[in-house]
Scaffold this active site. Structure first.
Site, mmCIF file in Angstrom:
data_model
loop_
_atom_site.group_PDB
_atom_site.id
_atom_site.type_symbol
_atom_site.label_atom_id
_atom_site.label_comp_id
_atom_site.label_asym_id
_atom_site.label_seq_id
_atom_site.Cartn_x
_atom_site.Cartn_y
_atom_site.Cartn_z
ATOM 1 N N LYS A 139 0.847 -1.203 0.000
ATOM 2 C CA LYS A 139 0.000 0.000 0.000
ATOM 3 C C LYS A 139 0.881 1.251 0.000
ATOM 4 C CE LYS A 139 1.193 1.009 4.278
ATOM 5 N NZ LYS A 139 1.961 2.223 4.543
ATOM 6 N N TYR A 171 -3.286 3.830 7.110
ATOM 7 C CA TYR A 171 -3.766 2.874 8.103
ATOM 8 C C TYR A 171 -4.975 3.438 8.851
ATOM 9 C CZ TYR A 171 0.562 0.161 7.537
ATOM 10 O OH TYR A 171 1.587 -0.606 7.048
#
Length: 414
Positions: free
Chosen positions: A168, A256
């Protein structure tokens, strides 16, 4: 504490402190009005190998292949995260093994290849990466490179006929995400994003509790992911170079918190407002933001406040508040050391749902199960694109100082 704060991007360009691939020498920092309108306009990102990261403990003997139908991964990028976190736990996987390595440093490639028992014929450079098409031992590639390189190597992997697990953020723009998804479709291969928290016991328990309405009707989610970066500049650290990192902290550490807001709410936001900050004259933030904060508003009336920074004291927390209780995780999304508390009324308990270390092997095995058994991928490329769209909306809201309405797929309305 620092191990709970830093993501895989805790390394410096040209120092050998863990970089898997870095910036071509001579990229100039540009102090422009928009952090992303810089060197990326005049040059394409380029993968260059780096020395062995400090503190790497290579295995004394190669891990055994766990099962006859184990999926063979080519690890693309031998930086600190790959060598210190993910690869050290490959022995815990039940259906995954390392079949090939890709690096721009021949010496490191040889050293790591010998330690993990990877044959010389299955060791590749970034330049000859496309030869993986002829390697039958490779089922999938795991792209562990700076974000600006994800799209290129995913497309090349699909052309080579391999499945892809990509770190990511999925890419630095939704347009690049579209390209990656199209390439996966053409190749009829799977694309999974490495959102490891979806395989970590504490975060899984948090999803379960909120889904079961344990906290009552959700009212507020707060997330904070931050630390103070040491002296650096765009030519030394790819994380502060817009060509490789986009806007900076939101794509790296703050994603996150964005993810947590989405998987704890089980909703998509209808609007977003945001604020961005860059201190004047600080070379660290010549191309990226120092801080990004945002408020996401959801159809149920829930709000999520997310904040991320490269220039404030270390913080790694996720909290959810409902009409019946509250859930707090701090540290929330690290490699280990998670602490989780549930409060209902006057009662508070510490929850210990499992060992965070299993997240790495479980993530690898999840794609293996999708490849071998055809199960649905929990964190597919479409999720990665959704999140990049939301990042684009947050940046736009901050730059324009206004609330932006969102479509159900995360794109901006109007």
């Amino acid at each position: 504490m620092r191990s709970h704060v830093l993501s895989r991007r805790g390394f410096m360009i040209g120092t050998g402190a863990g970089a898997a691939a870095v910036i071509s020498p001579g990229v100039a920092a540009a102090n422009t009005a928009s952090p992303q309108a810089t060197s990326s306009e005049v040059q394409s990102p380029r993968a260059i190998g780096q020395p062995m990261p400090r503190g790497v403990n290579l295995p004394a003997k190669p891990p055994a292949r766990p099962s006859p139908d184990s999926v063979g991964y080519a690890i693309v990028g031998l930086g600190g995260y790959a060598l210190k976190q993910m690869m050290t736990r490959i022995g815990q996987a039940k259906r995954s093994h390392i079949a090939a390595l890709v690096s721009g440093n021949p010496q490191k490639l040889a050293q790591v290849g010998d330690a993990y028992g990877v044959p010389s014929a299955s060791r590749y450079s970034y330049e000859d990466f496309d030869r993986i098409a002829d390697d039958p031992g490779i089922d999938a590639v795991y792209i562990v490179l700076p974000s600006g390189l994800h799209c290129e190597f995913a497309e090349r992997a699909f052309v080579a006929g391999k499945h892809v697990l990509c770190e990511k953020p999925m890419a630095l723009s939704s347009a690049e995400c579209d390209r990656m998804l199209a390439a996966a479709q053409r190749a009829d291969k799977k694309l999974m994003i490495a959102y490891r928290c979806h395989f970590e016991p504490h975060n899984l328990e948090a999803m379960k509790l909120t889904s079961a309405n344990t906290l009552g009707d959700m009212r507020l989610i707060t997330t904070q992911q931050s630390y103070r970066m040491g002296p650096t500049s765009p030519d030394k650290n790819w994380r502060v170079n817009a060509l490789y990192a986009g806007g900076g902290p939101l794509e790296d550490f703050g994603i996150y918190g964005l993810q947590a807001a989405l998987y704890l709410s089980s909703e998509m936001p209808t609007s977003v407002s945001a604020a961005t900050y860059r201190p004047t004259g600080d070379v660290r933030f010549a191309e990226i933001y120092a801080k990004v904060s945002a408020q996401l508003n959801f159809p149920s009336g829930l709000s999520a406040q997310i904040s991320t920074s490269y220039d404030s004291a270390s913080k790694n927390s996720v909290a959810a508040y409902g009409t019946k209780g509250a859930l707090n995780m701090e540290p929330a999304i690290g490699y280990g050391g998670h602490v989780m508390t549930l409060r209902r009324g006057r009662d508070e308990e510490t929850l210990k749902p499992g060992d965070p270390e299993v997240q790495f092997a479980r993530q690898l095995d999840h794609l293996a199960d999708a490849i071998r058994d055809g199960i649905a991928i929990r964190v597919p490329g479409e999720m990665g694109r959704r999140d990049v769209r939301l990042i684009e909306a947050i940046h736009a809201a901050g730059e324009q100082s206004r609330t932006i309405a969102l479509n159900p797929d995360g794109t901006m309305r109007g």
